[in-house]
Design an enzyme around this catalytic site. Structure first.
Site, PDB file in Angstrom:
ATOM      1  CB  CYS A 110      -0.938   0.003   1.198  1.00 45.22           C
ATOM      2  SG  CYS A 110      -2.066  -1.392   1.190  1.00 45.22           S
ATOM      3  CG  HIS A 250      -3.017   3.562   2.859  1.00 46.93           C
ATOM      4  ND1 HIS A 250      -3.449   3.225   1.608  1.00 46.93           N
ATOM      5  CD2 HIS A 250      -3.065   2.426   3.607  1.00 46.93           C
ATOM      6  CE1 HIS A 250      -3.731   1.933   1.589  1.00 46.93           C
ATOM      7  NE2 HIS A 250      -3.520   1.433   2.785  1.00 46.93           N
ATOM      8  CG  ASN A 280      -6.654  -0.399   1.711  1.00 43.53           C
ATOM      9  OD1 ASN A 280      -5.986  -0.001   0.761  1.00 43.53           O
ATOM     10  ND2 ASN A 280      -6.114  -0.900   2.811  1.00 43.53           N
TER      11      ASN A 280
HETATM   12  C1  COA Z   1      -9.818  -5.331  10.273  1.00 44.17           C
HETATM   13  C2  COA Z   1     -10.455  -4.370  11.251  1.00 44.17           C
HETATM   14  C3  COA Z   1     -11.494  -3.515  10.544  1.00 44.17           C
HETATM   15  C4  COA Z   1     -11.163  -5.176  12.343  1.00 44.17           C
HETATM   16  O1  COA Z   1     -11.746  -4.297  13.269  1.00 44.17           O
HETATM   17  P1  COA Z   1     -11.594  -4.571  14.821  1.00 44.17           P
HETATM   18  O2  COA Z   1     -12.380  -3.532  15.516  1.00 44.17           O
HETATM   19  O3  COA Z   1     -10.120  -4.666  15.113  1.00 44.17           O
HETATM   20  O4  COA Z   1     -12.296  -5.940  14.973  1.00 44.17           O
HETATM   21  P2  COA Z   1     -11.712  -7.313  15.577  1.00 44.17           P
HETATM   22  O5  COA Z   1     -10.682  -7.868  14.651  1.00 44.17           O
HETATM   23  O6  COA Z   1     -11.346  -7.067  17.005  1.00 44.17           O
HETATM   24  O7  COA Z   1     -12.986  -8.222  15.531  1.00 44.17           O
HETATM   25  C5  COA Z   1     -14.085  -7.952  16.372  1.00 44.17           C
HETATM   26  C6  COA Z   1     -15.158  -8.950  16.042  1.00 44.17           C
HETATM   27  O8  COA Z   1     -15.748  -8.616  14.772  1.00 44.17           O
HETATM   28  C7  COA Z   1     -15.749  -9.760  13.939  1.00 44.17           C
HETATM   29  N1  COA Z   1     -15.636  -9.332  12.563  1.00 44.17           N
HETATM   30  C8  COA Z   1     -14.523  -9.193  11.804  1.00 44.17           C
HETATM   31  N2  COA Z   1     -14.866  -8.781  10.580  1.00 44.17           N
HETATM   32  C9  COA Z   1     -16.208  -8.640  10.570  1.00 44.17           C
HETATM   33  C10 COA Z   1     -17.128  -8.255   9.592  1.00 44.17           C
HETATM   34  N3  COA Z   1     -16.762  -7.886   8.350  1.00 44.17           N
HETATM   35  N4  COA Z   1     -18.439  -8.225   9.930  1.00 44.17           N
HETATM   36  C11 COA Z   1     -18.854  -8.570  11.156  1.00 44.17           C
HETATM   37  N5  COA Z   1     -18.007  -8.965  12.119  1.00 44.17           N
HETATM   38  C12 COA Z   1     -16.710  -8.995  11.834  1.00 44.17           C
HETATM   39  C13 COA Z   1     -14.575 -10.587  14.402  1.00 44.17           C
HETATM   40  O9  COA Z   1     -14.748 -11.942  14.029  1.00 44.17           O
HETATM   41  C14 COA Z   1     -14.641 -10.379  15.897  1.00 44.17           C
HETATM   42  O10 COA Z   1     -15.629 -11.237  16.396  1.00 44.17           O
HETATM   43  P3  COA Z   1     -15.454 -11.921  17.844  1.00 44.17           P
HETATM   44  O11 COA Z   1     -15.343 -10.807  18.810  1.00 44.17           O
HETATM   45  O12 COA Z   1     -16.683 -12.738  17.967  1.00 44.17           O
HETATM   46  O13 COA Z   1     -14.181 -12.727  17.725  1.00 44.17           O
HETATM   47  C15 COA Z   1      -9.388  -3.436  11.910  1.00 44.17           C
HETATM   48  O14 COA Z   1      -8.595  -4.202  12.793  1.00 44.17           O
HETATM   49  C16 COA Z   1      -8.489  -2.769  10.909  1.00 44.17           C
HETATM   50  O15 COA Z   1      -8.925  -1.958  10.118  1.00 44.17           O
HETATM   51  N6  COA Z   1      -7.199  -3.081  10.938  1.00 44.17           N
HETATM   52  C17 COA Z   1      -6.236  -2.485  10.027  1.00 44.17           C
HETATM   53  C18 COA Z   1      -6.357  -3.161   8.704  1.00 44.17           C
HETATM   54  C19 COA Z   1      -5.596  -2.452   7.625  1.00 44.17           C
HETATM   55  O16 COA Z   1      -5.306  -1.302   7.723  1.00 44.17           O
HETATM   56  N7  COA Z   1      -5.271  -3.209   6.588  1.00 44.17           N
HETATM   57  C20 COA Z   1      -4.643  -2.690   5.429  1.00 44.17           C
HETATM   58  C21 COA Z   1      -3.257  -2.302   5.657  1.00 44.17           C
HETATM   59  S1  COA Z   1      -2.645  -1.487   4.284  1.00 44.17           S
END
Ligand code: COA
Length: 325
Positions: A110, A250, A280
């Site tokens: 990215c 980004h 993204n």
């Molecule tokens: C991926 C991301 C959105 C997840 O959000 P989060 O608040 O950290 O959520 P978590 O990973 O703690 O998951 C929380 C819960 O939501 C669930 N969940 C994950 N994706 C989900 C979705 N699309 N819909 C519903 N629930 C979802 C998980 O399974 C978890 O469930 P659980 O509590 O029963 O285990 C976030 O961590 C993020 O944006 N990270 C950075 C990613 C990024 O920048 N990537 C690109 C880099 S260039």
């Protein structure tokens, strides 16, 4: 001597995929995606190839700059999801645009657009090059596992481009990497090599080629690195935060942006974002956002822009650019 941006362009697939569409594919909801990421919809390739979008973005950037393809001295493409492993996307682009200059791809995930700008700055400093085309184009729909709700809701496809000319508008730039496989990776297979032996516990064998991500780890890295890199390039340019007209970051998660902006103590209105409708698009994010801001009339002559990105690698990059158009 560095460079000035002479023109920008971008291109998106026509198919809009909404959060509702995704809730028919995986166990998710519009509410979850919007509140956890800020994304409402994204564009996804159907009939278009990512090369076609890259060509369209490049043509628009050339038109915007008033340059023709035969004036180009170099083409750099930032991508990790090109249609071909070889030839490079840049070589296909060179052929389709009718250019005759050297052309190559770089992969910094990215952060690719920022890395490409840095490489271009090096060419301008070291050679007699006058015009360089930088294109960032990603078909993330090719890399994500459409059955993994943790990743497929985040990404979109698209291309952004900029024509650079020799000039003095790049005031500071930094790129970095913190070698790491586990947080964010998509591995290549071994094809049909009859000699390949799969080692037990080997990360680089036996897994699917889809994108794997530790969301929370990447989240933490993203906020810290955005803050650090922007502060570093401001320092390098001898500028204060108040001097920035626009932050062009980004687009990975609106919560990452909110958190970084608040730590940087920047007014929220100075941070440009299109994540709600683009998702993204990896390396293409910053390039598309820059083009949309330019065409939307947001950028005024002599505005100072802070571009920043992070991504797989784990890579980081930021720069300060004067908008002199
Ligand atoms: C991926 C991301 C959105 C997840 O959000 P989060 O608040 O950290 O959520 P978590 O990973 O703690 O998951 C929380 C819960 O939501 C669930 N969940 C994950 N994706 C989900 C979705 N699309 N819909 C519903 N629930 C979802 C998980 O399974 C978890 O469930 P659980 O509590 O029963 O285990 C976030 O961590 C993020 O944006 N990270 C950075 C990613 C990024 O920048 N990537 C690109 C880099 S260039």
């Amino acid at each position: 001597m560095s460079f000035s941006i002479l023109g920008t362009g971008s291109a998106l697939p026509s198919r809009v995929v909404t959060n509702e569409d995704l809730s028919l594919l995986v166990d998710t909801s519009d509410e979850w995606i919007k509140t956890r990421t800020g994304i409402t919809e994204r564009r996804v390739c159907t009939e278009e190839s990512i090369t076609e979008l890259a060509v369209q973005a490049a043509q628009k950037a050339l038109e915007d700059s008033g340059c023709s393809a035969d004036e180009l001295d170099l083409i750099i493409c930032a991508t990790m999801s090109a249609d071909y492993t070889t030839p490079s996307m840049a070589c296909v682009l060179q052929m389709q645009l009718g250019a005759s200059c050297p052309a190559f791809d770089i992969n910094a995930a990215c952060t690719g657009f920022l890395y490409a700008l840095d490489v271009a700055a090096g060419y301008f400093a070291r050679t007699a090059d006058q015009k360089i085309l930088v294109v960032a184009a990603e078909a993330m729909s090719r890399l994500v596992d459409w059955q993994d709700r943790g990743t497929c809701v985040l990404f979109g496809d698209g291309a952004g481009a900029a024509v650079l000319g020799k000039g003095n508008d790049l005031l500071a730039i930094q790129t970095g990497a913190k070698g790491n496989i586990s947080s964010l990776y998509a591995e290549n297979g071994w094809g049909n090599s009859p000699f390949h032996k799969q080692a037990e516990g080997d990360v680089a064998s036996g897994c699917s080629s889809y994108l794997h991500m530790d969301g929370q780890e990447v989240f933490r890295f993203a906020v810290t690195s955005m803050v650090q890199t922007v502060e570093q390039v401001l320092d390098e340019a001898g500028l204060a935060k108040e001097d920035i007209a626009w932050l062009i970051p980004h687009q990975a998660n609106i919560r990452i942006l909110d958190s970084a902006i608040s730590r940087l103590k920047l007014p929220k209105e100075k941070c440009l974002t299109n994540i709600a409708v683009r998702g993204n698009t990896s390396a293409a994010c910053v390039a598309i956002l820059l083009d949309e801001a330019s065409r939307g009339g947001k950028l005024k002559k002599n505005d100072l822009l802070a571009l920043t990105a992070f991504g797989g690698g784990l890579t980081t990059g930021a720069c300060i650019l004067r908008w002199s158009r």
